[in-house]
Write a protein that holds these residues in place. Structure first.
Motif, mmCIF file in Angstrom:
data_model
loop_
_atom_site.group_PDB
_atom_site.id
_atom_site.type_symbol
_atom_site.label_atom_id
_atom_site.label_comp_id
_atom_site.label_asym_id
_atom_site.label_seq_id
_atom_site.Cartn_x
_atom_site.Cartn_y
_atom_site.Cartn_z
ATOM 1 N N GLU A 275 8.222 23.010 2.115
ATOM 2 C CA GLU A 275 9.417 23.843 2.149
ATOM 3 C C GLU A 275 9.287 25.104 1.288
ATOM 4 O O GLU A 275 9.673 26.203 1.681
ATOM 5 C CB GLU A 275 10.612 22.984 1.698
ATOM 6 C CG GLU A 275 11.976 23.611 1.866
ATOM 7 C CD GLU A 275 12.168 24.398 3.164
ATOM 8 O OE1 GLU A 275 11.780 23.900 4.220
ATOM 9 O OE2 GLU A 275 12.703 25.530 3.086
ATOM 10 N N LYS A 276 8.701 24.955 0.101
ATOM 11 C CA LYS A 276 8.677 26.099 -0.832
ATOM 12 C C LYS A 276 7.601 27.144 -0.472
ATOM 13 O O LYS A 276 7.623 28.259 -0.992
ATOM 14 C CB LYS A 276 8.472 25.603 -2.263
ATOM 15 C CG LYS A 276 7.142 24.901 -2.475
ATOM 16 C CD LYS A 276 6.936 24.576 -3.928
ATOM 17 C CE LYS A 276 5.609 23.928 -4.248
ATOM 18 N NZ LYS A 276 4.485 24.044 -3.367
ATOM 19 N N GLN A 277 6.699 26.799 0.400
ATOM 20 C CA GLN A 277 5.606 27.731 0.741
ATOM 21 C C GLN A 277 6.090 28.820 1.707
ATOM 22 O O GLN A 277 6.809 28.539 2.657
ATOM 23 C CB GLN A 277 4.479 26.944 1.399
ATOM 24 C CG GLN A 277 3.106 27.463 1.064
ATOM 25 C CD GLN A 277 2.034 26.449 1.433
ATOM 26 O OE1 GLN A 277 2.144 25.742 2.438
ATOM 27 N NE2 GLN A 277 0.988 26.400 0.632
ATOM 28 N N LYS A 278 5.701 30.063 1.421
ATOM 29 C CA LYS A 278 6.112 31.171 2.285
ATOM 30 C C LYS A 278 5.203 31.230 3.525
ATOM 31 O O LYS A 278 4.034 30.842 3.463
ATOM 32 C CB LYS A 278 5.994 32.503 1.534
ATOM 33 C CG LYS A 278 6.820 32.549 0.257
ATOM 34 C CD LYS A 278 8.293 32.643 0.582
ATOM 35 C CE LYS A 278 9.106 32.773 -0.682
ATOM 36 N NZ LYS A 278 10.538 32.681 -0.446
ATOM 37 N N VAL A 279 5.768 31.762 4.610
ATOM 38 C CA VAL A 279 5.010 31.818 5.876
ATOM 39 C C VAL A 279 4.831 33.277 6.320
ATOM 40 O O VAL A 279 5.808 33.998 6.512
ATOM 41 C CB VAL A 279 5.720 31.020 6.994
ATOM 42 C CG1 VAL A 279 4.967 31.143 8.317
ATOM 43 C CG2 VAL A 279 5.884 29.562 6.604
ATOM 44 N N ILE A 280 3.561 33.667 6.472
ATOM 45 C CA ILE A 280 3.245 34.992 7.032
ATOM 46 C C ILE A 280 2.755 34.731 8.446
ATOM 47 O O ILE A 280 1.928 33.838 8.662
ATOM 48 C CB ILE A 280 2.148 35.667 6.195
ATOM 49 C CG1 ILE A 280 2.674 35.907 4.783
ATOM 50 C CG2 ILE A 280 1.693 36.987 6.817
ATOM 51 C CD1 ILE A 280 1.612 35.966 3.760
ATOM 52 N N ILE A 281 3.269 35.507 9.394
ATOM 53 C CA ILE A 281 2.909 35.228 10.792
ATOM 54 C C ILE A 281 2.287 36.445 11.460
ATOM 55 O O ILE A 281 2.652 37.593 11.161
ATOM 56 C CB ILE A 281 4.161 34.721 11.568
ATOM 57 C CG1 ILE A 281 3.767 34.259 12.967
ATOM 58 C CG2 ILE A 281 5.231 35.792 11.674
ATOM 59 C CD1 ILE A 281 4.851 33.461 13.662
ATOM 60 N N HIS A 282 1.310 36.173 12.336
ATOM 61 C CA HIS A 282 0.734 37.226 13.175
ATOM 62 C C HIS A 282 0.740 36.686 14.599
ATOM 63 O O HIS A 282 0.288 35.565 14.844
ATOM 64 C CB HIS A 282 -0.699 37.546 12.731
ATOM 65 C CG HIS A 282 -1.391 38.485 13.670
ATOM 66 N ND1 HIS A 282 -1.156 39.848 13.665
ATOM 67 C CD2 HIS A 282 -2.296 38.267 14.662
ATOM 68 C CE1 HIS A 282 -1.890 40.417 14.602
ATOM 69 N NE2 HIS A 282 -2.584 39.491 15.228
ATOM 70 N N ILE A 283 1.269 37.489 15.523
ATOM 71 C CA ILE A 283 1.337 37.057 16.931
ATOM 72 C C ILE A 283 0.666 38.125 17.773
ATOM 73 O O ILE A 283 1.083 39.288 17.746
ATOM 74 C CB ILE A 283 2.807 36.898 17.388
ATOM 75 C CG1 ILE A 283 3.568 35.959 16.452
ATOM 76 C CG2 ILE A 283 2.878 36.412 18.828
ATOM 77 C CD1 ILE A 283 5.076 35.887 16.714
ATOM 78 N N SER A 284 -0.383 37.749 18.482
ATOM 79 C CA SER A 284 -1.031 38.755 19.360
ATOM 80 C C SER A 284 -1.947 38.072 20.366
ATOM 81 O O SER A 284 -2.108 36.852 20.358
ATOM 82 C CB SER A 284 -1.832 39.764 18.521
ATOM 83 O OG SER A 284 -3.081 39.238 18.157
ATOM 84 N N VAL B 148 0.084 31.966 9.588
ATOM 85 C CA VAL B 148 0.151 31.308 10.902
ATOM 86 C C VAL B 148 -0.243 32.327 11.968
ATOM 87 O O VAL B 148 0.394 33.389 12.084
ATOM 88 C CB VAL B 148 1.578 30.766 11.174
ATOM 89 C CG1 VAL B 148 1.676 30.206 12.582
ATOM 90 C CG2 VAL B 148 1.936 29.700 10.147
ATOM 91 N N TYR B 149 -1.289 32.021 12.706
ATOM 92 C CA TYR B 149 -1.719 32.876 13.815
ATOM 93 C C TYR B 149 -1.175 32.277 15.122
ATOM 94 O O TYR B 149 -1.427 31.099 15.407
ATOM 95 C CB TYR B 149 -3.237 32.893 13.927
ATOM 96 C CG TYR B 149 -3.980 33.892 13.051
ATOM 97 C CD1 TYR B 149 -3.930 35.256 13.328
ATOM 98 C CD2 TYR B 149 -4.772 33.460 11.989
ATOM 99 C CE1 TYR B 149 -4.652 36.170 12.561
ATOM 100 C CE2 TYR B 149 -5.496 34.372 11.214
ATOM 101 C CZ TYR B 149 -5.426 35.722 11.508
ATOM 102 O OH TYR B 149 -6.138 36.625 10.763
ATOM 103 N N VAL B 150 -0.506 33.078 15.909
ATOM 104 C CA VAL B 150 -0.029 32.625 17.228
ATOM 105 C C VAL B 150 -0.691 33.498 18.295
ATOM 106 O O VAL B 150 -0.725 34.724 18.156
ATOM 107 C CB VAL B 150 1.509 32.732 17.341
ATOM 108 C CG1 VAL B 150 1.989 32.324 18.730
ATOM 109 C CG2 VAL B 150 2.185 31.876 16.279
#
Ligand code: GMT
Length: 378
Positions: free
Chosen positions: A198-207, A234-236
């Protein structure tokens, strides 16, 4: 009004825009016929007013590759004749507009007047259309269309510049987002499902991991960020550069901090647990994913390239940094992650901007008005 839509059905912004536009038109009582290689991935189930016609590529031992463009022209002719369609709206000029223009020419010999509108999406102009062997064909398809739209002012200007097409006018109709589907939501279980504390931040890249997306830059930026903030990347999506990124993740010993989710038809769930969206494209005519993130109150950090400054407001809905300035990009991400009030504030402004400038309702009306104008020959 009856229209035909031609688009690439796979994972890509132009297919998403075409499918969402078609669905919205169908809901307004317009008959929409999709003519594609496969059913566009956003066209699931039974939808009001929507019909789908599949183009079958033609193979023959003499050909080196199966033919797509000619059977597409043939399918357009068949669908126009059968359903009495007035207008074909192509998304992505090559080869869709060329096929539609061929169909128009053939149908005109039997007295049928078909209008062709092309929506330019980006790489059809900035990359593919600039190849020497496609330049003149792309230019011709833009000049011969009855109407042409571009998804940003940037793309309109770059098209006029590259192809020297004055006095051809290009209408800017921005991409849009469905604000009901893309709205902030809190479902704590989603983070848990991904195995993210829960406390961990999420950086996302979608391509689509094409070279133009520079997905390795995302990793470089993240490797700096994670030394300062407890976070995961997180790579999507998936594409030609996925392998390179996977290798680099291993080399950097970051396998426990980087997740690859592959292709996803809808990204609203994963955006809902993200703190920052990172875009590192070399160019981006619009950046649909930036708009989707903004609608979900997720701030965006990106290079200041292409049409992105028309979408993301630097210092208000995200941060835009100079192209290739990895250091500044990492600083911007860290700032947003360390100051939750800033992230909240940017997020709220993002949704307001999405609502005011890029709502589905507004842009669909713009397309409808443009169709009417072209059908009247104005
Ligand atoms: O390169 C892609 O992401 C795919 C490409 C497409 O045609 O599907 O995207 C372009 O069209 C999108 C929808 O209009 C835009 O949001 C993207 O910015 C644009 N991509 C580029 O310009 C690189």
């Amino acid at each position: 009004m009856k229209i035909g839509i031609v688009c690439y059905p796979g994972y890509g912004g132009s297919g998403v825009v075409a499918a969402e536009l078609g669905k919205a038109l169908g809901q307004k009582g317009i008959e929409v016929h999709f003519i594609c290689l496969e059913r566009p991935f956003r066209l699931e189930g039974i939808l009001p007013g929507i019909y789908y016609h599949e183009v079958e590529p033609v193979d023959y031992p003499l050909f080196k590759f199966p033919l797509y463009y000619l059977p597409l022209a043939g399918k357009i002719i068949e669908v126009v004749r059968t359903y009495h369609i007035d207008l074909i709206h192509t998304h992505y000029a090559i080869p869709h507009t060329v096929a539609a223009l061929m169909a128009k020419e053939i149908l005109s010999s039997e007295g049928k007047e078909l209008k062709v509108i092309t929506t330019l999406h980006g790489t059809d102009v900035t990359l593919v259309g600039q190849r020497r062997e496609l330049f003149d064909v792309t230019r011709w398809s833009i000049l011969k269309s009855d109407g042409v739209t571009a998804v940003s002012e940037y793309l309109k200007n770059v098209t006029c510049e590259i192809f020297a097409i004055s006095p051809r006018t290009i209408e800017v109709i921005y991409n849009f987002v469905d604000l009901d589907e893309y709205r902030p939501k809190t479902d704590e279980s989603l983070k848990e499902k991904l195995g993210v504390p829960e406390k961990q931040k999420v950086i996302i890249h979608i391509s689509n991991f094409r070279p133009v997306k520079r997905a390795l830059d995302v990793l470089e930026i993240f490797s700096k960020v994670q030394t300062e903030v407890d976070s995961v990347l997180v790579y999507v999506g998936e594409g030609p550069d996925t392998g390179k990124v996977l290798n680099e993740v291993q080399k950097k010993n970051l396998t426990n901090k980087v997740k690859f989710l592959g292709k996803m038809p809808k990204v609203s769930d994963v955006l809902s647990i993200s703190d920052v969206l990172l875009i590192t494209s070399e160019t981006e005519s619009f950046g649909l994913v930036a708009l989707e993130a903004m609608a979900m109150e997720v701030p965006v950090v990106a290079y200041r390239v292409g049409g992105l400054p028309e979408v993301v407001v630097d210092g208000q809905t995200g941060y835009l940094v100079d192209y290739l300035d990895l250091e500044k990009a990492a600083e911007a991400v860290v700032k947003l992650l360390k100051e939750p009030w800033l992230k909240r504030d940017f997020g709220r402004w993002g949704r307001i901007r999405a609502k005011e400038r890029f709502s589905k309702e507004k842009q669909v009306i713009n397309y409808l008005n443009y169709y009417e104008k072209i059908l009247k020959g104005l």
